[in-house]
Design a protein around this motif. Structure first.
Motif, PDB file in Angstrom:
ATOM      1  N   ALA A   1       0.816  -1.215   0.000  1.00 11.14           N
ATOM      2  CA  ALA A   1       0.000   0.000   0.000  1.00 11.14           C
ATOM      3  C   ALA A   1       0.852   1.269   0.000  1.00 11.14           C
ATOM      4  N   LYS A   2       2.180   1.106  -0.126  1.00  9.32           N
ATOM      5  CA  LYS A   2       3.137   2.230  -0.225  1.00  9.32           C
ATOM      6  C   LYS A   2       3.286   3.024   1.069  1.00  9.32           C
ATOM      7  N   GLU A   3       2.947   2.404   2.204  1.00  9.56           N
ATOM      8  CA  GLU A   3       3.194   3.083   3.472  1.00  9.56           C
ATOM      9  C   GLU A   3       4.703   3.168   3.737  1.00  9.56           C
ATOM     10  N   VAL A   4       5.120   4.225   4.401  1.00  9.60           N
ATOM     11  CA  VAL A   4       6.511   4.351   4.834  1.00  9.60           C
ATOM     12  C   VAL A   4       6.601   3.769   6.242  1.00  9.60           C
ATOM     13  N   LEU A   5       7.345   2.687   6.378  1.00 10.26           N
ATOM     14  CA  LEU A   5       7.413   1.953   7.636  1.00 10.26           C
ATOM     15  C   LEU A   5       8.817   2.014   8.212  1.00 10.26           C
ATOM     16  N   HIS A   6       8.907   2.407   9.476  1.00  6.07           N
ATOM     17  CA  HIS A   6      10.199   2.535  10.148  1.00  6.07           C
ATOM     18  C   HIS A   6      10.474   1.318  11.024  1.00  6.07           C
ATOM     19  N   GLY A   7      11.712   0.871  10.998  1.00  9.46           N
ATOM     20  CA  GLY A   7      12.070  -0.307  11.774  1.00  9.46           C
ATOM     21  C   GLY A   7      13.440  -0.214  12.390  1.00  9.46           C
ATOM     22  N   CYS A   8      13.763  -1.237  13.163  1.00 13.15           N
ATOM     23  CA  CYS A   8      15.042  -1.284  13.865  1.00 13.15           C
ATOM     24  C   CYS A   8      15.647  -2.675  13.713  1.00 13.15           C
ATOM     25  N   TRP A   9      16.959  -2.713  13.573  1.00  6.65           N
ATOM     26  CA  TRP A   9      17.709  -3.960  13.512  1.00  6.65           C
ATOM     27  C   TRP A   9      17.830  -4.559  14.907  1.00  6.65           C
TER      28      TRP A   9
END
Length: 259
Positions: free
Chosen positions: A14-22
């Motif tokens: 859906a083209k959301e910008v998703l932030h994550g962490c290693w």
């Protein structure tokens, strides 16, 4: 009952910008702490962190109930490793060092049951099917697999457009550190030449309709990556966050003792 819905796959589509962490500390207790932070996704690193199949499974188990979608990075694209990690319940994979469309196609096939692929059928004893509690797992699992391939060499960058044309690849992740080394800038992933290559690739990935991924931790670089089109955006690493916080506290106490 079908396989669990892969929220990460659908949000990226859906083209959301998703932030994550290693997540590299390789411990379920620490992974569970990270799962309370509120990231969109957490990547359990099986390439550079000291993880094995059991530790990957334990961390999956504690992250899954949270709002953070778990992703597993394997050390390579070995189909046997892919089969095992899918059977323990991973639905989203990041595979490093992809350098050709043919390699990407084989990875897609390794993650799918026949006739779309050649994933071994052992779900009856697997955590992925809740140990046979999901009766329709075999017929619905393929649709919920999220495969992100990691491009991090000049050869991979040269083949990027062909890789982007592979059906079943949900996203392409650019690895700045290894790319910098391959370009002759070892330890300088922020070098202008490297950054230009990374940002340019992110734009091409996004334009192709795939999720564009990268891991960058400097605030300005994060903003540039987002502006270039990154949607699977890694913004931190638990190891460096923990180490930095510990060192700052120790240094602060040492300074107060000496005052």
């Amino acid at each position: 009952m079908p396989a669990p819905r892969n929220t990460l796959k659908h949000r990226l589509a859906a083209k959301e910008v998703l932030h994550g962490c290693w997540i590299g500390l390789a411990d379920p207790y620490l992974a569970q702490i990270s799962a309370t932070a509120g990231f969109d996704w957490l990547l359990i690193d099986g390439e550079h962190a000291p993880n094995d199949l059991r530790s990957l499974m334990a961390q999956l188990a504690v992250i899954e109930p949270s709002a953070s979608a778990p992703v597993v990075r394997l050390p390579d694209g070995d189909p046997a490793k892919i089969k095992q990690v899918l059977d323990i319940g991973a639905q989203s994979l990041l595979i490093p060092m992809v350098e050709s469309a043919e390699q990407a196609r084989e990875l897609v096939r390794a993650t799918r049951y026949a006739p779309e692929g050649f994933r071994g059928v052992g779900a009856a004893l697997a955590r992925a099917s809740r140990f046979s509690a999901i009766p329709d797992y075999l017929t619905t699992a393929n649709a919920e697999i999220c495969l992100i391939v990691q491009v991090e060499t000049r050869a991979g960058m040269a083949a990027l457009d062909e890789i982007l044309g592979v059906e079943g690849v949900d996203g392409v992740f650019i690895g700045p550190a290894d790319l910098a080394a391959d370009m002759g800038y070892l330890g300088r992933s922020g070098a202008p030449e490297v950054k230009a290559a990374v940002l340019g690739a992110l734009g091409r990935i996004r334009a192709a309709g795939k999720a564009a991924g990268v891991l960058v931790t400097e605030p300005d670089y994060i903003e540039e990556a987002r502006a270039a089109g990154a949607t699977f955006l890694g913004v931190g690493i638990d190891v460096t966050i923990f180490a930095g916080a510990m060192r700052r506290l120790a240094a602060e106490m040492a300074a107060r003792r000496g005052a």
